[in-house]
Every structure is written in structure tokens, then in C-alpha cells.
Write a protein that holds these residues in place. Structure first.
Motif, PDB file in Angstrom:
ATOM      1  N   LYS A 382      14.758  39.619  56.763  1.00  0.00           N
ATOM      2  CA  LYS A 382      14.440  38.842  57.972  1.00  0.00           C
ATOM      3  C   LYS A 382      13.746  39.748  58.978  1.00  0.00           C
ATOM      4  CE  LYS A 382      18.370  36.816  59.222  1.00  0.00           C
ATOM      5  NZ  LYS A 382      19.379  37.065  58.163  1.00  0.00           N
ATOM      6  N   VAL A 383      12.634  39.299  59.503  1.00  0.00           N
ATOM      7  CA  VAL A 383      11.869  40.099  60.456  1.00  0.00           C
ATOM      8  C   VAL A 383      12.722  40.400  61.687  1.00  0.00           C
ATOM      9  CG1 VAL A 383       9.864  40.112  61.982  1.00  0.00           C
ATOM     10  CG2 VAL A 383       9.677  39.169  59.685  1.00  0.00           C
ATOM     11  N   VAL A 384      12.662  41.657  62.119  1.00  0.00           N
ATOM     12  CA  VAL A 384      13.401  42.055  63.315  1.00  0.00           C
ATOM     13  C   VAL A 384      12.532  41.761  64.526  1.00  0.00           C
ATOM     14  CG1 VAL A 384      14.591  43.948  64.469  1.00  0.00           C
ATOM     15  CG2 VAL A 384      14.388  43.929  61.979  1.00  0.00           C
ATOM     16  N   ALA A 385      13.014  40.927  65.430  1.00  0.00           N
ATOM     17  CA  ALA A 385      12.214  40.532  66.579  1.00  0.00           C
ATOM     18  C   ALA A 385      12.450  41.451  67.777  1.00  0.00           C
ATOM     19  CB  ALA A 385      12.541  39.086  66.957  1.00  0.00           C
ATOM     20  N   ASP A 386      13.682  41.939  67.887  1.00  0.00           N
ATOM     21  CA  ASP A 386      14.054  42.712  69.068  1.00  0.00           C
ATOM     22  C   ASP A 386      14.174  44.182  68.701  1.00  0.00           C
ATOM     23  OD1 ASP A 386      15.164  43.853  71.267  1.00  0.00           O
ATOM     24  OD2 ASP A 386      17.112  42.836  71.106  1.00  0.00           O
TER      25      ASP A 386
END
Length: 417
Positions: A382-386
Motif C-alpha cells: 500500500k502506497v505510503v501517503a504520509d
RNA sequence: GGAGGGGUUGCGGAGCGGUCAAACGCAGCAGACUGUAAAUCUGCCCUCUUCGGAGUUCGGUGGUUCGAAUCCACCCCCCUCCA
């Protein structure tokens, strides 16, 4: 060009190994008459060899497979001098201990590719320090120095390029080619070695040896150089962002080695199959006929075959299987690098960037942040947004590990122990 | 030994007292598009950061200056020519 009669030349030419030969017809006749001994020199500047030397290794392998005897010449002596060919800078001086350690590492690489022993076509490994260390300056100059023309040496590319580019060239390095030429003569005497092979940048040095043999002892020696292998985009082979593509597992895991070959450019697949695998030409033609998306199957064959040579069949198959799971199923393969941590540490909720740094996916914390900002970092796919995201025990997946990814290709596992 | 030229962030190469963490190109990393390819486009590309900043860089050491990659002195290294 007529087809070679000898097995070696026929195969080497068909597979695209060769660049220049001093006397093709003469060499062909010699080879056709029976086993011939040849050598390639390797400097001991590192404790392993990388893909940049692989073509030379494969050339020796082919030499042995076609019924001849290969000599691996370790440059224990010449490494103390430093080959100026193809370099703008003087090499760092290595200590004797470093050279010895490097030689031991390189020996292990060769054991994978050649059969060593005492038999007629068994490979042997020789260290040129054996004779170079004992040379006496004045006798050497009188006996061999007179066969070398400085005018000639100055016209050699290795020297000429340095001079033209106004780069420094020390007298020490200037002597390198003299010593290499002498090596050839010494090997001819000791092992009846008649052929020196090498990369195309070695042509000048090799020819010097052939000439020295003729002038000093009227020996007939041969020189063969291999093609310079670059990728279709023109890059030199064997370098990636992480560094050189090493041939031993301590320096580069079998999985990464497999990946290196898997990512070969389309245009290079056929050529690399011929040079870097043992597959028959018939087999290669079949695989190389695959086009477009199908060519990925050819790349998998290339990767697995090349890895099998360097690391063994079993390990190669495992790497292929790991890749299949990681890429085709988005899962976790057994061969991904694992970084261990403690349950307590993981439970304390350290920032994700620490783990990206620790696993080597990012060279610094800043790099890790940039990776996240750029959208290239993922935790469990899952792409890390933060960029301040934290990792905790809750991130452990069903297998009890956390999968971190930098981009599509680089993955690592974090495992609490 | 003498005269001249030069040493800038991985490489090449600008800058020549403040607006300089330093143009631009290459290499590299990530994103988009794809086929784990190439090409193309976009972003990033000294370190750390509570994202406000902070700290270390332009061969070395001192100095001038409110302020130096930029000026001065000395030193080290490289190149060219002369001896």
C-alpha cells in the motif's frame, strides 16, 4: 570469412564473442590440431569479480568446454602496478595483504565457472607475483627492455589517451604493459601457453606480449580479444545504482543477480543468451524468437541460466520462484532480504522512514522522505501517503513480517524476532 | 628550478564579494505510460528536520570583510612550456 574448423573458434564466432584475432587462420589450425593452452589475466583490485569480467570468464569456460586448457592468471604482481587502460586516474595502491585477500575471493568465483585440476584440459590458476616479484631491474631491462620501443608504447591507446586528455600517467603505470607482455612469455615457457585472450581494451597489451615472444624467443603466440559488451542504450555492463553487479553471493544476493538479468533490455536478450548462458544455439534461437510481451519469457530463461552458472541451479530456480511470487502475485518471496528488529522496537511505533533506511531501501532518512513524497514507498503493497507514517505491530501481515517496497522492484522484509 | 594555466556537489561543467546548497548537461532514484523492457513526460537528486528551518560543502590553512566558492597570503596537488 571462412568458417572456422576448430570447435572453439566456430563456437566463439557464432556466439559473438570475438573482436580481434592476431592471426585467425594460424590460431584455427593450431586449435584444430589438439588442446591448446590460453590465459586471461585478472587484476586483484577487489575481492570478487563483477559482470564486467563475465565475458572473459565465459570465454575461458568456452575454451575449456571446447577441449582446451585455460589458465586464470591472477595479477598479484601487476596489481601492484596498476593498469592504465581505460582509466583516467591512477589506481589506489593496494597492500600485499589486500591483494592476497582479493585473490582468495576471486578464486571462489572461478570455481563455479571452470573445472580446476591436473588433467589435460583442467584449468589452473597462477599468480604472476611468482615471477614478477623476483625480477631484477637491470637484468630485466637488458634482456627484455631492448625489445620494447617507447615510440610504439606512446602510440598505444592506454598511454595515448591519457596524454591527450592531459591526465597524469606515472612511470609505474607506464610499465604495466611491459610486465603484461612479460607475463605472456613466462606463461609460454612454464605452461606452453600459446594464446592470450582479453577484453578489447587489452589489445595493445596483448600484442606487445605476442611481439615480445617473437622477438625474444621466436615463439609463435596468439592474441584474441572479446567484444566490448555494452547494453543497447550504450551503458557499460555491470553497473547499477547499488553498485557493481558482483558474481559472488556475499556481495550481491542470487536474487538480485537474477533480477539484474531479468531487467535486460529487449534488444540485448538474444546477444546475452549467446554470451552468458550455456544454452545451445538451437535453443537460443527458439527462445529469442519471442516478441513483444512474450519476450519476458526469454528474459526469465536468461536470468535463470545466467544465475545457475554463477550461483548454482537450485539457487537460480529459487530466485525465479521468488520473483514470480513477488511480481506476478504481489506476494512475498523467500529470497527477499530480511531486516530483523525487536518486537519491543516495532511496538514503540518508530517512523517508517527509519525502516526504509535500515533495510537499505533508502540511503538516508532524507531519501526515505523523498521516496514517500514521490509516491514510491509502499508498506505491504500500500502506497505510503504520509512521510511521518509510523510502523507498528499492527502492520505485521499473516506471515508475521512487514513488506517494504521502494518502487516496483526493490523490496525488503522487516521481521520482529 | 622558472613562467603560465588549473583544482567547484558521482562525472562533465558554469559561477568569480551578498539574491549560492551553487546554473546547465550526463548518470541515478521515484511517479505516469508499459511488459519487472526501451523511448517519452513529470518530480527528486549534501545531511538532519517538530517541514518553520538547522547544520556542513566549492584542494588545505590562515586572513580581509557586516558577509567569501568568489578577494589576499602561505601550503598541497595537477597540466603546459622552458631549464
Amino acid at each position: 570469412m571462412t568458417k572456422a574448423r576448430s570447435a572453439f573458434l566456430a563456437a566463439a564466432e557464432e556466439r559473438g564473442f570475438l573482436h580481434q584475432i592476431t592471426d585467425r587462420a594460424g590460431l584455427d589450425a593450431l586449435l584444430a590440431a589438439g588442446p591448446v593452452t590460453s590465459y586471461i589475466g585478472f587484476d586483484c583490485t577487489a575481492d570478487s569479480l563483477h559482470v564486467g569480467s563475465l565475458l572473459q570468464i565465459m570465454l575461458l569456460r568456452l575454451w575449456q568446454k571446447t577441449g582446451n586448457k585455460p589458465i586464470v592468471l591472477m595479477g598479484g604482481g601487476t596489481t601492484k602496478v596498476g593498469d592504465p587502460s581505460g582509466k583516467d586516474e591512477t589506481r589506489r595502491m593496494l597492500s600485499e595483504a589486500e591483494i592476497a585477500a582479493n585473490m582468495a575471493g576471486i578464486r571462489r568465483v572461478f570455481e563455479r565457472f571452470l573445472t580446476f585440476g591436473d588433467g589435460k584440459t583442467d584449468a589452473v590458476m597462477v599468480d604472476n607475483a611468482e615471477w614478477l616479484d623476483r625480477l631484477e631491474y637491470i637484468p630485466f631491462l637488458r634482456e627484455y627492455g631492448r625489445h620494447f620501443s617507447v615510440n610504439r608504447m606512446l602510440s598505444m591507446d592506454s598511454v595515448k589517451l591519457r596524454l591527450e586528455r592531459e591526465q597524469p600517467l606515472t612511470f609505474l603505470e607506464f610499465n604495466y604493459m611491459v610486465l603484461q607482455a612479460y607475463d605472456f612469455l613466462e606463461l609460454a615457457r612454464r605452461y606452453n601457453c600459446a594464446v592470450q585472450m582479453g577484453g578489447s581494451d587489452q589489445w595493445g597489451n596483448i600484442v606487445m606480449g605476442v611481439e615480445l615472444g617473437r622477438r625474444a624467443e621466436e615463439r609463435v603466440l596468439h592474441g584474441v580479444t572479446s567484444q566490448l559488451v555494452t547494453t543497447s542504450s550504450g551503458a557499460k555492463m555491470g553497473k547499477t545504482a547499488q553498485g557493481a553487479v558482483w558474481l559472488n553471493a556475499d556481495r550481491l544476493s542470487a536474487y538480485d543477480y537474477w533480477q539484474y538479468w531479468r531487467n535486460t533490455e529487449d534488444a540485448d536478450v538474444g546477444r546475452f543468451l549467446r554470451l552468458f548462458t550455456d544454452l545451445s544455439m538451437a535453443e537460443i534461437k527458439r527462445v529469442d524468437a519471442l516478441k513483444d510481451g512474450e519476450i519476458n519469457r526469454a528474459k526469465i530463461v536468461l536470468a535463470t541460466e545466467a544465475t545457475a552458472l554463477a550461483h548454482g541451479r537450485k539457487v537460480a530456480d529459487e530466485a525465479a520462484e521468488t520473483a514470480r511470487r513477488v511480481f506476478a502475485e504481489g506476494g512475498i518471496g523467500a529470497n527477499l532480504p530480511v531486516t530483523e528488529t525487536s518486537k519491543a522496537e516495532l511496538g514503540s511505533g518508530q517512523p517508517a522512514i527509519h525502516y526504509f533506511h535500515r533495510t537499505g531501501l533508502a540511503p538516508s532518512l532524507s531519501e526515505a522522505r523523498r521516496l514517500i513524497r514521490g509516491g514510491g514507498a509502499r508498506i505491504n503493497d500500500k502506497v505510503v501517503a504520509d512521510e511521518n507514517a509510523k510502523l507498528s505491530l499492527a502492520d505485521l501481515n499473516a506471515d508475521g513480517v512487514i513488506k517494504l517496497s521502494a518502487g516496483k522492484k526493490r523490496h525488503a522484509l522487516v521481521k520482529p524476532v
